[in-house]
Design a protein around this motif. Sequence first.
Motif, PDB file in Angstrom:
ATOM      1  N   ASP A   1       0.869  -1.273   0.080  1.00 34.89           N
ATOM      2  CA  ASP A   1      -0.076   0.017   0.068  1.00 34.89           C
ATOM      3  C   ASP A   1       0.886   1.355   0.031  1.00 34.89           C
ATOM      4  O   ASP A   1       1.840   1.199  -0.092  1.00 34.89           O
ATOM      5  CB  ASP A   1      -0.937   0.129   1.169  1.00 34.89           C
TER       6      ASP A   1
ATOM      7  N   TYR B   1       0.264   5.705   0.914  1.00 33.85           N
ATOM      8  CA  TYR B   1      -0.533   6.842   1.211  1.00 33.85           C
ATOM      9  C   TYR B   1      -0.844   7.679  -0.110  1.00 33.85           C
ATOM     10  O   TYR B   1       0.025   7.864  -0.891  1.00 33.85           O
ATOM     11  CB  TYR B   1      -0.017   7.849   2.245  1.00 33.85           C
ATOM     12  N   VAL B   2      -1.980   8.172  -0.276  1.00 31.32           N
ATOM     13  CA  VAL B   2      -2.344   9.344  -1.373  1.00 31.32           C
ATOM     14  C   VAL B   2      -2.144  10.733  -0.851  1.00 31.32           C
ATOM     15  O   VAL B   2      -2.579  10.917   0.227  1.00 31.32           O
ATOM     16  CB  VAL B   2      -3.896   9.123  -1.643  1.00 31.32           C
TER      17      VAL B   2
ATOM     18  N   ILE C   1      -8.221   2.826  -4.328  1.00 33.73           N
ATOM     19  CA  ILE C   1      -8.131   3.881  -3.081  1.00 33.73           C
ATOM     20  C   ILE C   1      -9.032   3.319  -2.136  1.00 33.73           C
ATOM     21  O   ILE C   1     -10.102   2.864  -2.373  1.00 33.73           O
ATOM     22  CB  ILE C   1      -8.384   5.095  -3.800  1.00 33.73           C
ATOM     23  N   LYS C   2      -8.592   3.647  -0.863  1.00 35.58           N
ATOM     24  CA  LYS C   2      -9.460   3.347   0.221  1.00 35.58           C
ATOM     25  C   LYS C   2      -9.425   4.651   1.181  1.00 35.58           C
ATOM     26  O   LYS C   2      -8.374   5.388   1.023  1.00 35.58           O
ATOM     27  CB  LYS C   2      -9.063   2.191   0.878  1.00 35.58           C
ATOM     28  N   THR C   3     -10.765   4.820   1.772  1.00 36.20           N
ATOM     29  CA  THR C   3     -10.793   5.944   2.931  1.00 36.20           C
ATOM     30  C   THR C   3     -10.297   5.238   4.302  1.00 36.20           C
ATOM     31  O   THR C   3     -10.861   4.238   4.561  1.00 36.20           O
ATOM     32  CB  THR C   3     -11.985   6.454   2.970  1.00 36.20           C
TER      33      THR C   3
ATOM     34  N   ARG D   1      -6.207   5.864  11.358  1.00 32.38           N
ATOM     35  CA  ARG D   1      -5.373   7.008  11.400  1.00 32.38           C
ATOM     36  C   ARG D   1      -4.715   7.027  12.713  1.00 32.38           C
ATOM     37  O   ARG D   1      -3.661   7.767  12.888  1.00 32.38           O
ATOM     38  CB  ARG D   1      -6.296   8.150  11.115  1.00 32.38           C
TER      39      ARG D   1
ATOM     40  N   HIS E   1      -5.819  10.730   4.743  1.00 35.81           N
ATOM     41  CA  HIS E   1      -7.328  10.147   4.872  1.00 35.81           C
ATOM     42  C   HIS E   1      -7.621   9.031   3.765  1.00 35.81           C
ATOM     43  O   HIS E   1      -8.314   8.349   3.831  1.00 35.81           O
ATOM     44  CB  HIS E   1      -8.307  11.010   4.679  1.00 35.81           C
ATOM     45  N   HIS E   2      -6.422   8.934   2.825  1.00 36.15           N
ATOM     46  CA  HIS E   2      -6.777   8.022   1.884  1.00 36.15           C
ATOM     47  C   HIS E   2      -5.455   7.394   1.471  1.00 36.15           C
ATOM     48  O   HIS E   2      -4.233   7.787   1.629  1.00 36.15           O
ATOM     49  CB  HIS E   2      -7.103   8.598   0.503  1.00 36.15           C
TER      50      HIS E   2
END
Length: 260
Positions: A67, A69-70, A154-156, A162, A177-178
């Motif tokens: 994974d 982070y966005v 993409i996931k929230t 968090r 957040h994503h």
Amino acid sequence: MEVVILPGSKQIASLAADAVEALLRRKPGAVLGLATGSTPLPIYSELALRHERDRLDFSQVRAFALDEYVGLPADHPESYRQVIAREFTARVNISPANVHVPDGAAADIPAACQRFEDAIRDAGGVDLQLLGVGTDGHIGFNEPGSSLASRTRIKTLIEQTRRDNSRFFGNLAEVPHHVLTQGLGTILDARHVILVATGAQKAQAVRDLAEGPVSAICAASVLQLHPHATVLVDEAAASSLRLADYYRHSYDHKPAWQGL
């Protein structure tokens, strides 16, 4: 699913590294799936030690991160591209060009996710996928409610995730957040999955994933459907398992030829 209960993280790291080493000895160009977070760090340290001490060779290995982070710059110290390099790949002789991380900075996120899926397929699939598990049972960043057939997307993040990750960033406000994450269907395609969990805070998640129903509310429970899933836990993480004695008996009497 095989559940192995060990005294602590040192023994877990050694056994997981044994599995990676055995794979590389028979298949030098193996494809590894790399998890981030704090749980796999002892495994990466043990593999780096074996590279330095025993000349364990990673030169032909290809690796795919779970994974990213966005929105974080690629050079941000907590981007998973940087974490994977700092904690593992820069400590062994794997080529940086052979380390693939989802592109969380891409302008076209769906296209970036498809490119990542295509790259895994073109590499021949993941031979061994390392996983941690969240306190809510997530693997990768497949939060509760994730589709059991999902692919990289993409996931929230939920707020608990968090909060759990804020220790890496200094404060909660800095945690994105994503994320982009391999999906549960993507993870299930790996030929061998090793999930590691340590500490009492993971005990409920371990029980749910190993002994509960297969359900989207505990994403890791999908591993019950995998033909070769290994769960390595310490005593604290195993403390809620109803079949703990059976797991211990099974491992103690496992045929030597079977391996992990």
